[in-house]
Design an enzyme around this catalytic site. Structure first.
Site, PDB file in Angstrom:
ATOM      1  N   GLY A   1       0.816  -1.266  -0.016  1.00 45.99           N
ATOM      2  CA  GLY A   1       0.039  -0.001   0.203  1.00 45.99           C
ATOM      3  C   GLY A   1       0.637   1.199  -0.169  1.00 45.99           C
ATOM      4  O   GLY A   1       0.159   2.394   0.430  1.00 45.99           O
ATOM      5  N   HIS A   2       2.093   1.052  -0.371  1.00 50.82           N
ATOM      6  CA  HIS A   2       3.032   2.283  -0.315  1.00 50.82           C
ATOM      7  C   HIS A   2       3.460   2.664  -1.689  1.00 50.82           C
ATOM      8  O   HIS A   2       4.001   1.866  -2.388  1.00 50.82           O
ATOM      9  CB  HIS A   2       4.266   2.151   0.584  1.00 50.82           C
ATOM     10  CG  HIS A   2       3.939   1.817   1.746  1.00 50.82           C
ATOM     11  ND1 HIS A   2       3.615   2.833   2.892  1.00 50.82           N
ATOM     12  CD2 HIS A   2       3.901   0.929   2.784  1.00 50.82           C
ATOM     13  CE1 HIS A   2       3.426   2.226   4.110  1.00 50.82           C
ATOM     14  NE2 HIS A   2       3.641   0.923   4.070  1.00 50.82           N
ATOM     15  N   ARG A   3       3.036   3.779  -2.295  1.00 47.89           N
ATOM     16  CA  ARG A   3       3.604   4.231  -3.762  1.00 47.89           C
ATOM     17  C   ARG A   3       4.452   5.354  -3.688  1.00 47.89           C
ATOM     18  O   ARG A   3       4.307   6.402  -3.248  1.00 47.89           O
ATOM     19  CB  ARG A   3       2.196   4.808  -4.521  1.00 47.89           C
ATOM     20  CG  ARG A   3       1.131   3.539  -4.942  1.00 47.89           C
ATOM     21  CD  ARG A   3       1.660   2.773  -6.122  1.00 47.89           C
ATOM     22  NE  ARG A   3       1.993   3.429  -7.212  1.00 47.89           N
ATOM     23  CZ  ARG A   3       1.064   3.540  -8.053  1.00 47.89           C
ATOM     24  NH1 ARG A   3      -0.149   3.017  -7.884  1.00 47.89           N
ATOM     25  NH2 ARG A   3       1.304   4.328  -9.076  1.00 47.89           N
TER      26      ARG A   3
END
EC number: 2.3.1.28
Length: 210
Positions: A78-80
Protein backbone atom coordinates in the site's frame (compact mmCIF):
# COMPACT_ATOMS: atom_id res chain seq x y z
CA UNK A 1 7.06 -18.44 24.51
CA UNK A 2 7.45 -22.12 23.62
CA UNK A 3 10.12 -22.80 21.01
CA UNK A 4 8.67 -24.56 17.97
CA UNK A 5 12.01 -26.31 17.49
CA UNK A 6 13.67 -28.83 19.80
CA UNK A 7 17.28 -28.22 18.82
CA UNK A 8 19.47 -25.76 16.88
CA UNK A 9 21.01 -28.75 15.13
CA UNK A 10 17.89 -30.13 13.47
CA UNK A 11 15.35 -28.30 11.34
CA UNK A 12 11.84 -29.39 10.43
CA UNK A 13 10.49 -30.12 6.98
CA UNK A 14 8.40 -27.32 5.52
CA UNK A 15 5.80 -29.88 4.49
CA UNK A 16 5.29 -30.72 8.18
CA UNK A 17 4.90 -27.16 9.47
CA UNK A 18 3.47 -24.91 6.75
CA UNK A 19 -0.22 -24.19 7.23
CA UNK A 20 -0.63 -21.08 5.05
CA UNK A 21 -2.20 -22.26 1.76
CA UNK A 22 -0.41 -19.47 -0.10
CA UNK A 23 2.97 -21.07 0.65
CA UNK A 24 3.77 -23.92 -1.75
CA UNK A 25 6.69 -26.20 -0.84
CA UNK A 26 8.57 -29.05 -2.47
CA UNK A 27 9.87 -32.24 -0.90
CA UNK A 28 12.51 -32.33 1.85
CA UNK A 29 12.96 -28.56 2.04
CA UNK A 30 13.38 -27.54 5.67
CA UNK A 31 13.52 -24.54 7.98
CA UNK A 32 15.97 -24.54 10.91
CA UNK A 33 14.44 -21.86 13.13
CA UNK A 34 15.52 -22.73 16.66
CA UNK A 35 17.15 -19.35 17.39
CA UNK A 36 13.96 -17.47 16.50
CA UNK A 37 11.51 -20.02 17.91
CA UNK A 38 8.65 -19.74 15.40
CA UNK A 39 7.49 -22.01 12.60
CA UNK A 40 8.11 -21.19 8.95
CA UNK A 41 4.71 -19.57 8.39
CA UNK A 42 5.93 -16.53 10.33
CA UNK A 43 8.86 -16.16 7.91
CA UNK A 44 6.40 -15.18 5.17
CA UNK A 45 5.56 -11.63 6.22
CA UNK A 46 2.17 -10.07 5.44
CA UNK A 47 0.98 -13.13 3.51
CA UNK A 48 -2.77 -13.49 4.03
CA UNK A 49 -3.73 -17.16 4.51
CA UNK A 50 -7.44 -16.59 3.87
CA UNK A 51 -7.22 -14.99 0.41
CA UNK A 52 -6.41 -16.63 -2.91
CA UNK A 53 -5.89 -13.42 -4.91
CA UNK A 54 -2.50 -12.62 -3.36
CA UNK A 55 1.09 -13.27 -4.40
CA UNK A 56 2.30 -16.75 -3.47
CA UNK A 57 5.56 -17.94 -1.89
CA UNK A 58 6.75 -20.95 -3.90
CA UNK A 59 9.69 -22.99 -2.62
CA UNK A 60 11.25 -25.90 -4.47
CA UNK A 61 12.64 -29.18 -3.17
CA UNK A 62 15.77 -29.79 -1.09
CA UNK A 63 16.05 -26.18 0.10
CA UNK A 64 17.80 -25.26 3.36
CA UNK A 65 16.51 -22.15 5.15
CA UNK A 66 18.32 -20.71 8.15
CA UNK A 67 16.85 -19.33 11.35
CA UNK A 68 15.12 -15.97 11.03
CA UNK A 69 15.10 -15.80 7.24
CA UNK A 70 12.17 -13.73 6.00
CA UNK A 71 10.21 -13.30 2.80
CA UNK A 72 8.46 -9.95 2.42
CA UNK A 73 5.13 -10.46 0.69
CA UNK A 74 2.01 -8.33 -0.02
CA UNK A 75 3.50 -6.41 -2.93
CA UNK A 76 4.12 -2.76 -2.13
CA UNK A 77 1.98 -3.06 1.03
CA UNK A 78 0.00 0.00 0.00
CA UNK A 79 2.96 2.37 -0.33
CA UNK A 80 3.43 4.20 -3.66
CA UNK A 81 6.80 5.93 -3.75
CA UNK A 82 5.90 7.46 -7.13
CA UNK A 83 3.01 9.41 -5.56
CA UNK A 84 3.45 12.70 -3.73
CA UNK A 85 3.01 10.79 -0.47
CA UNK A 86 3.85 7.15 0.19
CA UNK A 87 1.52 7.12 3.22
CA UNK A 88 -1.29 4.49 2.98
CA UNK A 89 -4.26 6.83 3.57
CA UNK A 90 -6.63 4.25 2.05
CA UNK A 91 -6.22 1.91 5.00
CA UNK A 92 -7.21 4.59 7.50
CA UNK A 93 -10.48 5.70 5.93
CA UNK A 94 -12.15 5.84 9.33
CA UNK A 95 -10.53 9.27 9.39
CA UNK A 96 -12.98 11.48 7.37
CA UNK A 97 -10.13 13.50 5.88
CA UNK A 98 -8.83 10.32 4.21
CA UNK A 99 -12.16 9.06 2.85
CA UNK A 100 -11.40 9.82 -0.81
CA UNK A 101 -7.96 8.16 -0.79
CA UNK A 102 -7.14 5.71 -3.56
CA UNK A 103 -5.98 2.17 -2.89
CA UNK A 104 -2.23 2.22 -3.55
CA UNK A 105 -1.73 -1.54 -3.34
CA UNK A 106 0.17 -3.23 -6.17
CA UNK A 107 1.11 -6.89 -6.47
CA UNK A 108 4.75 -7.81 -7.02
CA UNK A 109 4.19 -11.30 -8.43
CA UNK A 110 4.98 -14.62 -6.82
CA UNK A 111 8.22 -15.04 -4.90
CA UNK A 112 9.83 -18.19 -6.30
CA UNK A 113 12.70 -20.09 -4.68
CA UNK A 114 14.20 -22.79 -6.91
CA UNK A 115 15.39 -26.23 -5.89
CA UNK A 116 18.50 -26.96 -3.79
CA UNK A 117 18.72 -23.34 -2.59
CA UNK A 118 20.49 -22.50 0.68
CA UNK A 119 19.25 -19.34 2.41
CA UNK A 120 21.35 -18.20 5.36
CA UNK A 121 20.16 -17.04 8.77
CA UNK A 122 18.23 -13.73 8.85
CA UNK A 123 18.45 -13.19 5.10
CA UNK A 124 15.55 -11.12 3.74
CA UNK A 125 13.98 -11.71 0.33
CA UNK A 126 11.94 -8.82 -1.05
CA UNK A 127 8.58 -9.19 -2.90
CA UNK A 128 8.43 -10.88 -6.28
CA UNK A 129 12.03 -12.12 -6.28
CA UNK A 130 13.04 -15.23 -8.24
CA UNK A 131 15.99 -17.25 -6.88
CA UNK A 132 17.46 -19.81 -9.27
CA UNK A 133 18.22 -23.46 -8.59
CA UNK A 134 21.29 -24.14 -6.50
CA UNK A 135 21.81 -20.54 -5.37
CA UNK A 136 23.30 -19.65 -1.99
CA UNK A 137 22.08 -16.56 -0.10
CA UNK A 138 24.46 -15.29 2.58
CA UNK A 139 23.29 -14.65 6.14
CA UNK A 140 21.62 -11.27 6.68
CA UNK A 141 21.62 -10.52 2.96
CA UNK A 142 18.91 -8.27 1.55
CA UNK A 143 17.84 -9.78 -1.77
CA UNK A 144 16.34 -7.05 -3.97
CA UNK A 145 17.01 -8.56 -7.41
CA UNK A 146 16.58 -11.97 -9.00
CA UNK A 147 19.41 -14.43 -8.37
CA UNK A 148 20.75 -16.63 -11.17
CA UNK A 149 21.13 -20.40 -10.73
CA UNK A 150 24.13 -21.58 -8.70
CA UNK A 151 25.20 -18.05 -7.78
CA UNK A 152 26.46 -17.16 -4.31
CA UNK A 153 25.21 -13.73 -3.23
CA UNK A 154 25.62 -11.67 -0.08
CA UNK A 155 25.39 -8.20 1.39
CA UNK A 156 22.92 -5.32 1.57
CA UNK A 157 21.81 -5.17 -1.13
CA UNK A 158 22.85 -8.69 -2.09
CA UNK A 159 25.40 -8.88 -4.89
CA UNK A 160 26.93 -11.84 -6.67
CA UNK A 161 30.12 -13.03 -5.01
CA UNK A 162 30.86 -15.90 -7.37
CA UNK A 163 29.37 -18.91 -9.14
CA UNK A 164 29.45 -22.27 -7.40
CA UNK A 165 30.61 -24.08 -10.53
CA UNK A 166 31.77 -23.46 -14.10
CA UNK A 167 29.17 -22.53 -16.70
CA UNK A 168 29.50 -26.00 -18.23
CA UNK A 169 28.92 -27.72 -14.89
CA UNK A 170 25.93 -25.50 -14.15
CA UNK A 171 24.43 -26.43 -17.51
CA UNK A 172 24.84 -30.11 -16.66
CA UNK A 173 23.18 -29.67 -13.27
CA UNK A 174 20.25 -27.77 -14.77
CA UNK A 175 19.88 -30.45 -17.43
CA UNK A 176 19.83 -33.28 -14.88
CA UNK A 177 17.38 -31.70 -12.41
CA UNK A 178 18.50 -34.22 -9.78
CA UNK A 179 15.94 -32.84 -7.31
CA UNK A 180 13.22 -34.48 -9.41
CA UNK A 181 14.79 -37.94 -9.30
CA UNK A 182 13.23 -40.81 -7.43
CA UNK A 183 14.64 -41.62 -4.01
CA UNK A 184 16.02 -44.86 -5.43
CA UNK A 185 18.10 -42.94 -8.00
CA UNK A 186 19.16 -40.36 -5.42
CA UNK A 187 20.34 -43.15 -3.13
CA UNK A 188 22.44 -44.68 -5.88
CA UNK A 189 23.94 -41.29 -6.77
CA UNK A 190 24.61 -40.20 -3.19
CA UNK A 191 28.43 -40.60 -3.37
CA UNK A 192 28.46 -38.18 -6.32
CA UNK A 193 25.87 -35.82 -4.86
CA UNK A 194 28.19 -35.53 -1.87
CA UNK A 195 31.16 -34.63 -4.07
CA UNK A 196 32.25 -32.04 -6.64
CA UNK A 197 32.11 -34.60 -9.45
CA UNK A 198 29.43 -32.94 -11.58
CA UNK A 199 30.59 -34.66 -14.77
CA UNK A 200 30.42 -38.08 -13.09
CA UNK A 201 26.94 -37.32 -11.79
CA UNK A 202 25.87 -36.35 -15.29
CA UNK A 203 27.25 -39.62 -16.71
CA UNK A 204 25.27 -41.54 -14.10
CA UNK A 205 22.14 -39.61 -15.07
CA UNK A 206 22.66 -40.36 -18.77
CA UNK A 207 22.71 -44.08 -17.98
CA UNK A 208 19.20 -44.11 -16.55
CA UNK A 209 17.82 -41.23 -18.64
CA UNK A 210 18.06 -43.14 -21.93
Amino acid sequence: MTNYFDSPFKGKLLSEQVKNPNIKVGRYSYYSGYYHGHSFDDCARYLFPDRDDVDKLIIGSFCSIGSGASFIMAGNQGHRYDWASSFPFFYMQEEPAFSSALDAFQKAGNTVIGNDVWIGSEAMVMPGIKIGHGAVIGSRSLVTKDVEPYAIVGGNPAKKIKKRFTDEEISLLLEMEWWNWSLEKIKAAMPMLCSSNIVGLHKYWLEFAV
